[in-house]
Design a protein around this motif. Structure first.
Motif, PDB file in Angstrom:
ATOM      1  N   SER A   1      67.867  35.234  40.572  1.00 34.14           N
ATOM      2  CA  SER A   1      66.440  35.105  40.912  1.00 34.14           C
ATOM      3  C   SER A   1      66.186  35.198  42.422  1.00 34.14           C
ATOM      4  O   SER A   1      65.036  35.201  42.858  1.00 34.14           O
ATOM      5  CB  SER A   1      65.926  33.759  40.398  1.00 34.14           C
ATOM      6  N   ASN A   2      67.255  35.263  43.211  1.00 36.48           N
ATOM      7  CA  ASN A   2      67.095  35.343  44.672  1.00 36.48           C
ATOM      8  C   ASN A   2      67.440  36.753  45.137  1.00 36.48           C
ATOM      9  O   ASN A   2      68.447  37.313  44.722  1.00 36.48           O
ATOM     10  CB  ASN A   2      68.013  34.330  45.364  1.00 36.48           C
ATOM     11  N   HIS A   3      66.599  37.281  46.010  1.00 38.26           N
ATOM     12  CA  HIS A   3      66.748  38.679  46.415  1.00 38.26           C
ATOM     13  C   HIS A   3      67.009  38.762  47.920  1.00 38.26           C
ATOM     14  O   HIS A   3      66.074  38.676  48.716  1.00 38.26           O
ATOM     15  CB  HIS A   3      65.462  39.460  46.083  1.00 38.26           C
ATOM     16  N   PRO A   4      68.270  38.924  48.338  1.00 34.82           N
ATOM     17  CA  PRO A   4      68.546  39.085  49.764  1.00 34.82           C
ATOM     18  C   PRO A   4      68.167  40.503  50.198  1.00 34.82           C
ATOM     19  O   PRO A   4      68.559  41.476  49.542  1.00 34.82           O
ATOM     20  CB  PRO A   4      70.061  38.875  49.885  1.00 34.82           C
ATOM     21  N   LEU A   5      67.397  40.606  51.272  1.00 38.38           N
ATOM     22  CA  LEU A   5      66.846  41.906  51.690  1.00 38.38           C
ATOM     23  C   LEU A   5      67.217  42.196  53.142  1.00 38.38           C
ATOM     24  O   LEU A   5      67.323  41.283  53.956  1.00 38.38           O
ATOM     25  CB  LEU A   5      65.309  41.868  51.566  1.00 38.38           C
ATOM     26  N   LEU A   6      67.395  43.481  53.431  1.00 43.54           N
ATOM     27  CA  LEU A   6      67.677  43.894  54.809  1.00 43.54           C
ATOM     28  C   LEU A   6      66.631  44.902  55.248  1.00 43.54           C
ATOM     29  O   LEU A   6      66.250  45.788  54.475  1.00 43.54           O
ATOM     30  CB  LEU A   6      69.044  44.589  54.905  1.00 43.54           C
ATOM     31  N   LEU A   7      66.184  44.781  56.484  1.00 45.02           N
ATOM     32  CA  LEU A   7      65.350  45.822  57.100  1.00 45.02           C
ATOM     33  C   LEU A   7      66.291  46.729  57.884  1.00 45.02           C
ATOM     34  O   LEU A   7      67.017  46.265  58.770  1.00 45.02           O
ATOM     35  CB  LEU A   7      64.327  45.186  58.041  1.00 45.02           C
ATOM     36  N   MET A   8      66.300  48.014  57.510  1.00 48.69           N
ATOM     37  CA  MET A   8      67.237  48.957  58.116  1.00 48.69           C
ATOM     38  C   MET A   8      66.508  49.881  59.093  1.00 48.69           C
ATOM     39  O   MET A   8      65.370  50.277  58.854  1.00 48.69           O
ATOM     40  CB  MET A   8      67.884  49.830  57.026  1.00 48.69           C
ATOM     41  N   HIS A   9      67.182  50.226  60.197  1.00 49.86           N
ATOM     42  CA  HIS A   9      66.669  51.234  61.122  1.00 49.86           C
ATOM     43  C   HIS A   9      67.807  52.187  61.444  1.00 49.86           C
ATOM     44  O   HIS A   9      68.824  51.761  62.007  1.00 49.86           O
ATOM     45  CB  HIS A   9      66.129  50.588  62.396  1.00 49.86           C
ATOM     46  N   GLU A  10      67.648  53.432  61.059  1.00 50.27           N
ATOM     47  CA  GLU A  10      68.673  54.457  61.285  1.00 50.27           C
ATOM     48  C   GLU A  10      70.057  53.972  60.858  1.00 50.27           C
ATOM     49  O   GLU A  10      71.031  54.072  61.614  1.00 50.27           O
ATOM     50  CB  GLU A  10      68.664  54.913  62.750  1.00 50.27           C
ATOM     51  N   GLY A  11      70.121  53.415  59.657  1.00 52.00           N
ATOM     52  CA  GLY A  11      71.401  53.018  59.077  1.00 52.00           C
ATOM     53  C   GLY A  11      71.937  51.676  59.556  1.00 52.00           C
ATOM     54  O   GLY A  11      73.018  51.259  59.131  1.00 52.00           O
ATOM     55  N   THR A  12      71.197  51.015  60.433  1.00 56.74           N
ATOM     56  CA  THR A  12      71.670  49.724  60.964  1.00 56.74           C
ATOM     57  C   THR A  12      70.715  48.616  60.534  1.00 56.74           C
ATOM     58  O   THR A  12      69.494  48.785  60.644  1.00 56.74           O
ATOM     59  CB  THR A  12      71.689  49.775  62.513  1.00 56.74           C
TER      60      THR A  12
ATOM     61  N   ALA B   1      64.694  36.698  59.690  1.00 55.02           N
ATOM     62  CA  ALA B   1      65.158  36.859  61.075  1.00 55.02           C
ATOM     63  C   ALA B   1      65.191  38.329  61.470  1.00 55.02           C
ATOM     64  O   ALA B   1      65.497  39.204  60.652  1.00 55.02           O
ATOM     65  CB  ALA B   1      66.554  36.265  61.253  1.00 55.02           C
ATOM     66  N   ILE B   2      64.855  38.562  62.724  1.00 58.94           N
ATOM     67  CA  ILE B   2      64.980  39.880  63.353  1.00 58.94           C
ATOM     68  C   ILE B   2      66.073  39.759  64.408  1.00 58.94           C
ATOM     69  O   ILE B   2      66.174  38.731  65.099  1.00 58.94           O
ATOM     70  CB  ILE B   2      63.632  40.299  63.990  1.00 58.94           C
ATOM     71  N   GLU B   3      66.885  40.770  64.512  1.00 58.95           N
ATOM     72  CA  GLU B   3      67.944  40.838  65.527  1.00 58.95           C
ATOM     73  C   GLU B   3      67.381  40.363  66.864  1.00 58.95           C
ATOM     74  O   GLU B   3      66.307  40.808  67.297  1.00 58.95           O
ATOM     75  CB  GLU B   3      68.410  42.292  65.615  1.00 58.95           C
ATOM     76  N   ALA B   4      68.133  39.454  67.527  1.00 54.35           N
ATOM     77  CA  ALA B   4      67.588  38.749  68.700  1.00 54.35           C
ATOM     78  C   ALA B   4      67.045  39.700  69.777  1.00 54.35           C
ATOM     79  O   ALA B   4      65.964  39.475  70.320  1.00 54.35           O
ATOM     80  CB  ALA B   4      68.669  37.844  69.291  1.00 54.35           C
ATOM     81  N   ASN B   5      67.761  40.783  70.068  1.00 50.74           N
ATOM     82  CA  ASN B   5      67.297  41.654  71.165  1.00 50.74           C
ATOM     83  C   ASN B   5      66.232  42.655  70.721  1.00 50.74           C
ATOM     84  O   ASN B   5      65.815  43.504  71.511  1.00 50.74           O
ATOM     85  CB  ASN B   5      68.482  42.387  71.826  1.00 50.74           C
ATOM     86  N   LEU B   6      65.774  42.539  69.454  1.00 51.83           N
ATOM     87  CA  LEU B   6      64.729  43.465  68.962  1.00 51.83           C
ATOM     88  C   LEU B   6      63.453  42.721  68.575  1.00 51.83           C
ATOM     89  O   LEU B   6      62.548  43.311  67.975  1.00 51.83           O
ATOM     90  CB  LEU B   6      65.259  44.259  67.758  1.00 51.83           C
ATOM     91  N   GLN B   7      63.380  41.422  68.918  1.00 58.13           N
ATOM     92  CA  GLN B   7      62.186  40.654  68.546  1.00 58.13           C
ATOM     93  C   GLN B   7      60.996  41.045  69.414  1.00 58.13           C
ATOM     94  O   GLN B   7      61.149  41.604  70.485  1.00 58.13           O
ATOM     95  CB  GLN B   7      62.491  39.154  68.680  1.00 58.13           C
ATOM     96  N   ARG B   8      59.798  40.722  68.891  1.00 58.39           N
ATOM     97  CA  ARG B   8      58.525  40.947  69.588  1.00 58.39           C
ATOM     98  C   ARG B   8      58.220  42.429  69.793  1.00 58.39           C
ATOM     99  O   ARG B   8      57.625  42.803  70.803  1.00 58.39           O
ATOM    100  CB  ARG B   8      58.501  40.205  70.933  1.00 58.39           C
ATOM    101  N   ARG B   9      58.680  43.258  68.864  1.00 51.85           N
ATOM    102  CA  ARG B   9      58.345  44.684  68.914  1.00 51.85           C
ATOM    103  C   ARG B   9      57.706  45.152  67.612  1.00 51.85           C
ATOM    104  O   ARG B   9      57.676  46.347  67.329  1.00 51.85           O
ATOM    105  CB  ARG B   9      59.604  45.516  69.115  1.00 51.85           C
ATOM    106  N   GLY B  10      57.292  44.214  66.790  1.00 56.38           N
ATOM    107  CA  GLY B  10      56.613  44.596  65.546  1.00 56.38           C
ATOM    108  C   GLY B  10      57.521  44.671  64.328  1.00 56.38           C
ATOM    109  O   GLY B  10      57.043  44.939  63.219  1.00 56.38           O
ATOM    110  N   LEU B  11      58.823  44.434  64.508  1.00 55.20           N
ATOM    111  CA  LEU B  11      59.728  44.556  63.358  1.00 55.20           C
ATOM    112  C   LEU B  11      59.541  43.406  62.356  1.00 55.20           C
ATOM    113  O   LEU B  11      59.665  43.612  61.145  1.00 55.20           O
ATOM    114  CB  LEU B  11      61.187  44.615  63.828  1.00 55.20           C
ATOM    115  N   GLY B  12      59.244  42.219  62.865  1.00 56.96           N
ATOM    116  CA  GLY B  12      59.013  41.087  61.970  1.00 56.96           C
ATOM    117  C   GLY B  12      57.809  41.353  61.074  1.00 56.96           C
ATOM    118  O   GLY B  12      57.843  41.080  59.867  1.00 56.96           O
ATOM    119  N   ARG B  13      56.750  41.898  61.660  1.00 54.52           N
ATOM    120  CA  ARG B  13      55.563  42.262  60.882  1.00 54.52           C
ATOM    121  C   ARG B  13      55.941  43.267  59.792  1.00 54.52           C
ATOM    122  O   ARG B  13      55.568  43.117  58.626  1.00 54.52           O
ATOM    123  CB  ARG B  13      54.497  42.847  61.820  1.00 54.52           C
TER     124      ARG B  13
END
Ligand SMILES: CC(C)(COP(=O)(O)OP(=O)(O)OC[C@H]1O[C@@H](n2cnc3c(N)ncnc32)[C@H](O)[C@@H]1OP(=O)(O)O)[C@@H](O)C(=O)NCCC(=O)NCCS
Length: 116
Positions: free
Chosen positions: A15-26, A47-59
């Motif tokens: 019942s739990n769905h672990p999900l990944l947001l991918m960008h160019e295979g990463t 969570a968004i990768e620490a050095n990629l936060q505040r660029r709209g990826l969390g949204r």
């Protein structure tokens, strides 16, 4: 994030769905959607990768989580938000229902999705 246990059995429950947001295979972000009731899901481990936060990826991540949640038939989402992330969820339309908690309980109603 600190304290993540990759062997925790909750990541493997059907019942739990672990999900990944991918960008160019990463992988650049993650969330887990736990289906806890017939129409209710709880979002965890956002969570968004620490050095990629505040660029709209969390949204983007949360838009994808919402659309996935609609596809599996959910109508309402909850999150036990990290205090410092409350503003993030607010800006995405989540509403705090218990802000007195250490991790404020926030909810979002999902508008109906397209039938697929
Ligand atoms: C919280 C987190 C997922 C947000 O992801 P992000 O990619 O940085 O967020 P975005 O850039 O997509 O921001 C979306 C909106 O939220 C706002 N926002 C983002 N982080 C915020 C914060 N900590 N406080 C207040 N607002 C915030 C942004 O300003 C933006 O609003 P806008 O579009 O109106 O300008 C990310 O910061 C993170 O991984 N934090 C560490 C782990 C964590 O706290 N997870 C939450 C556990 S419940």
């Amino acid at each position: 994030m600190d304290g993540y246990d990759e062997r925790h059995p909750d990541d493997r429950l059907a019942s739990n769905h672990p999900l990944l947001l991918m960008h160019e295979g990463t992988p650049v972000g993650t969330a887990r959607l736990d289906v806890t009731g017939p129409r209710l899901g709880v979002v965890r481990l956002v969570a968004i990768e620490a050095n990629l936060q505040r660029r709209g990826l969390g949204r983007l991540l949360m838009q994808e989580v919402e659309s996935y949640a609609r596809r599996v038939g959910l109508e309402q989402l909850e999150v036990n938000a990290a205090k410092e992330a409350e503003g993030f969820y607010q800006s995405l339309g989540w509403v705090a229902v218990r802000s007195d908690r250490e991790n404020p309980l926030m909810t979002k109603s999902l508008s109906p999705g397209e039938i697929q």
